[in-house]
Design a protein around this motif. Structure first.
Motif, PDB file in Angstrom:
ATOM      1  N   SER A 193      21.166  89.427 -19.957  1.00 11.88           N
ATOM      2  CA  SER A 193      21.113  90.722 -19.273  1.00 11.88           C
ATOM      3  C   SER A 193      20.085  91.612 -19.974  1.00 11.88           C
ATOM      4  CB  SER A 193      22.484  91.412 -19.309  1.00 11.88           C
ATOM      5  OG  SER A 193      23.429  90.679 -18.568  1.00 11.88           O
ATOM      6  N   MET A 194      19.092  92.062 -19.248  1.00 12.93           N
ATOM      7  CA  MET A 194      18.017  92.830 -19.871  1.00 12.93           C
ATOM      8  C   MET A 194      18.512  94.136 -20.491  1.00 12.93           C
ATOM      9  SD  MET A 194      15.302  91.078 -19.800  1.00 12.93           S
ATOM     10  CE  MET A 194      14.969  89.466 -19.080  1.00 12.93           C
ATOM     11  N   HIS A 195      19.464  94.795 -19.835  1.00 11.47           N
ATOM     12  CA  HIS A 195      19.934  96.075 -20.380  1.00 11.47           C
ATOM     13  C   HIS A 195      20.648  95.885 -21.712  1.00 11.47           C
ATOM     14  CE1 HIS A 195      23.688  94.613 -18.591  1.00 11.47           C
ATOM     15  NE2 HIS A 195      24.303  95.429 -19.417  1.00 11.47           N
ATOM     16  N   HIS A 196      21.268  94.727 -21.910  1.00 13.70           N
ATOM     17  CA  HIS A 196      21.995  94.477 -23.159  1.00 13.70           C
ATOM     18  C   HIS A 196      21.036  94.328 -24.336  1.00 13.70           C
ATOM     19  CE1 HIS A 196      25.406  93.012 -25.591  1.00 13.70           C
ATOM     20  NE2 HIS A 196      24.520  92.202 -26.137  1.00 13.70           N
ATOM     21  N   TRP A 197      19.833  93.815 -24.075  1.00 11.03           N
ATOM     22  CA  TRP A 197      18.871  93.521 -25.131  1.00 11.03           C
ATOM     23  C   TRP A 197      17.718  94.516 -25.160  1.00 11.03           C
ATOM     24  CZ3 TRP A 197      20.640  90.002 -28.396  1.00 11.03           C
ATOM     25  CH2 TRP A 197      21.571  89.053 -27.934  1.00 11.03           C
ATOM     26  N   TRP A 198      17.885  95.687 -24.563  1.00 10.54           N
ATOM     27  CA  TRP A 198      16.754  96.608 -24.425  1.00 10.54           C
ATOM     28  C   TRP A 198      16.195  97.057 -25.768  1.00 10.54           C
ATOM     29  CZ3 TRP A 198      16.392 101.625 -26.181  1.00 10.54           C
ATOM     30  CH2 TRP A 198      17.569 102.246 -26.582  1.00 10.54           C
ATOM     31  N   ARG A 199      17.037  97.223 -26.794  1.00  7.31           N
ATOM     32  CA  ARG A 199      16.531  97.642 -28.106  1.00  7.31           C
ATOM     33  C   ARG A 199      15.597  96.585 -28.686  1.00  7.31           C
ATOM     34  NH1 ARG A 199      21.806  99.521 -28.182  1.00  7.31           N
ATOM     35  NH2 ARG A 199      22.040 101.766 -28.589  1.00  7.31           N
ATOM     36  N   GLU A 200      16.011  95.329 -28.590  1.00  5.24           N
ATOM     37  CA  GLU A 200      15.193  94.242 -29.122  1.00  5.24           C
ATOM     38  C   GLU A 200      13.896  94.089 -28.315  1.00  5.24           C
ATOM     39  OE1 GLU A 200      19.315  93.728 -30.437  1.00  5.24           O
ATOM     40  OE2 GLU A 200      18.393  94.143 -28.491  1.00  5.24           O
ATOM     41  N   ILE A 201      13.997  94.245 -27.004  1.00  7.65           N
ATOM     42  CA  ILE A 201      12.800  94.172 -26.162  1.00  7.65           C
ATOM     43  C   ILE A 201      11.859  95.332 -26.484  1.00  7.65           C
ATOM     44  CG2 ILE A 201      11.939  94.294 -23.789  1.00  7.65           C
ATOM     45  CD1 ILE A 201      14.596  92.962 -22.940  1.00  7.65           C
ATOM     46  N   SER A 202      12.413  96.525 -26.659  1.00  9.77           N
ATOM     47  CA  SER A 202      11.599  97.700 -26.968  1.00  9.77           C
ATOM     48  C   SER A 202      10.879  97.556 -28.293  1.00  9.77           C
ATOM     49  CB  SER A 202      12.479  98.953 -26.980  1.00  9.77           C
ATOM     50  OG  SER A 202      13.025  99.199 -25.697  1.00  9.77           O
ATOM     51  N   ARG A 203      11.521  96.895 -29.249  1.00 12.15           N
ATOM     52  CA  ARG A 203      10.869  96.679 -30.538  1.00 12.15           C
ATOM     53  C   ARG A 203       9.593  95.866 -30.361  1.00 12.15           C
ATOM     54  NH1 ARG A 203      10.386  92.568 -33.554  1.00 12.15           N
ATOM     55  NH2 ARG A 203      11.947  91.338 -32.422  1.00 12.15           N
ATOM     56  N   VAL A 204       9.639  94.880 -29.464  1.00  8.00           N
ATOM     57  CA  VAL A 204       8.476  94.036 -29.222  1.00  8.00           C
ATOM     58  C   VAL A 204       7.376  94.810 -28.499  1.00  8.00           C
ATOM     59  CG1 VAL A 204       7.649  91.944 -28.072  1.00  8.00           C
ATOM     60  CG2 VAL A 204       9.896  91.953 -29.169  1.00  8.00           C
ATOM     61  N   THR A 205       7.748  95.631 -27.539  1.00  8.82           N
ATOM     62  CA  THR A 205       6.746  96.344 -26.741  1.00  8.82           C
ATOM     63  C   THR A 205       6.234  97.615 -27.412  1.00  8.82           C
ATOM     64  OG1 THR A 205       8.371  97.695 -25.536  1.00  8.82           O
ATOM     65  CG2 THR A 205       7.856  95.523 -24.628  1.00  8.82           C
ATOM     66  N   ALA A 206       6.941  98.111 -28.402  1.00  5.62           N
ATOM     67  CA  ALA A 206       6.611  99.409 -28.993  1.00  5.62           C
ATOM     68  C   ALA A 206       5.269  99.429 -29.709  1.00  5.62           C
ATOM     69  CB  ALA A 206       7.710  99.848 -29.956  1.00  5.62           C
ATOM     70  N   GLU A 207       4.729  98.269 -30.043  1.00  7.63           N
ATOM     71  CA  GLU A 207       3.450  98.228 -30.743  1.00  7.63           C
ATOM     72  C   GLU A 207       2.333  98.867 -29.926  1.00  7.63           C
ATOM     73  OE1 GLU A 207       2.007  93.731 -29.591  1.00  7.63           O
ATOM     74  OE2 GLU A 207       3.413  93.997 -31.225  1.00  7.63           O
ATOM     75  N   LEU A 208       2.495  98.894 -28.623  1.00 12.74           N
ATOM     76  CA  LEU A 208       1.513  99.556 -27.764  1.00 12.74           C
ATOM     77  C   LEU A 208       1.972 100.949 -27.354  1.00 12.74           C
ATOM     78  CD1 LEU A 208       0.253  96.720 -25.386  1.00 12.74           C
ATOM     79  CD2 LEU A 208      -0.991  97.846 -27.217  1.00 12.74           C
TER      80      LEU A 208
END
Length: 219
Positions: A193-208
């Motif tokens: 579920s994407m909403h469950h892992w949003w913090r981890e996903i955001s960590r990956v995308t935050a570099e930009l």
């Protein structure tokens, strides 16, 4: 005694008002998903290995069946190449950074808001929906299909009669005006579920300097 009775009546009325508000919100989300046209939004990738845009620079898919770096991901509006790729630790979620930003007119998918159970009531586990929710998905060949989501925990659960080997990574989304990404198929019938892992996903995308956005339900 009279004061106690007055407070009890006020408390009951407040509870009734809260229940009525919850029911109205539930009907709003369910009704909108039920009545929405079955179309493929611009954020959804087309073809094998699938995926879905979650920011103008990033897409997600299935780690076990991912696009390799340098591969081309096709959308209805054009193509983008995978510049970098990273697996979200402990999941089957693969995050792709694209070589170019998506066109400004393309709206990335959103994920469920933090208070989603207020709009989609669950059982005591906080996972299984009390009522199945209409969603849409693709097959690798490009055909569009309806499904229904039954659970939204760490992994989502949905009807997957149409899903076969080779359909991993294809997204499941709620057909709202701003598409809401539920997740991408990992197994036949489920995926992270994407909403469950949003913090981890955001960590990956935050570099930009960009992160996926929550859905905002229209009340």
């Amino acid at each position: 005694m009279a004061e106690l009775k007055r407070r009890m009546i006020a408390a009951i009325r407040d509870l009734q008002a809260r229940v009525a508000t919850l029911e109205a919100r539930t009907e709003t989300v369910y009704d909108r998903c039920e009545s929405a046209a079955a179309t493929i939004p611009d954020c959804v990738a087309l073809g094998s290995r699938g995926g879905c845009l979650i920011t103008p620079w990033h897409a997600v898919g299935a780690a076990h069946y991912s696009h390799p770096v340098g591969a081309t991901i096709r959308y209805a509006w054009g193509e983008r190449r995978v510049a970098e790729s990273e697996t979200v630790a402990g999941t089957d979620i693969q995050v792709y950074r694209l070589d170019q930003q998506a066109p400004e007119a393309v709206q990335p998918a959103r994920y469920l808001p933090w208070d989603w159970p207020k709009h989609l009531p669950t059982d005591r586990t906080g996972k299984h929906l009390r009522r199945r929710l209409r969603a849409l998905t693709l097959k690798a060949g490009g055909s569009l299909h309806e499904t229904t989501v039954s659970s939204l925990g760490e992994d989502f659960g949905a009807v997957a009669d149409m899903i076969q080997t080779g359909d991993s990574g294809q997204p499941v989304w709620l057909p709202l005006p701003e598409p809401v990404l539920v997740g991408c198929w990992q197994y036949r019938g489920s995926g992270p579920s994407m909403h469950h892992w949003w913090r981890e996903i955001s960590r990956v995308t935050a570099e930009l300097g960009v992160v996926p956005e929550e859905a905002v339900w229209n009340q």
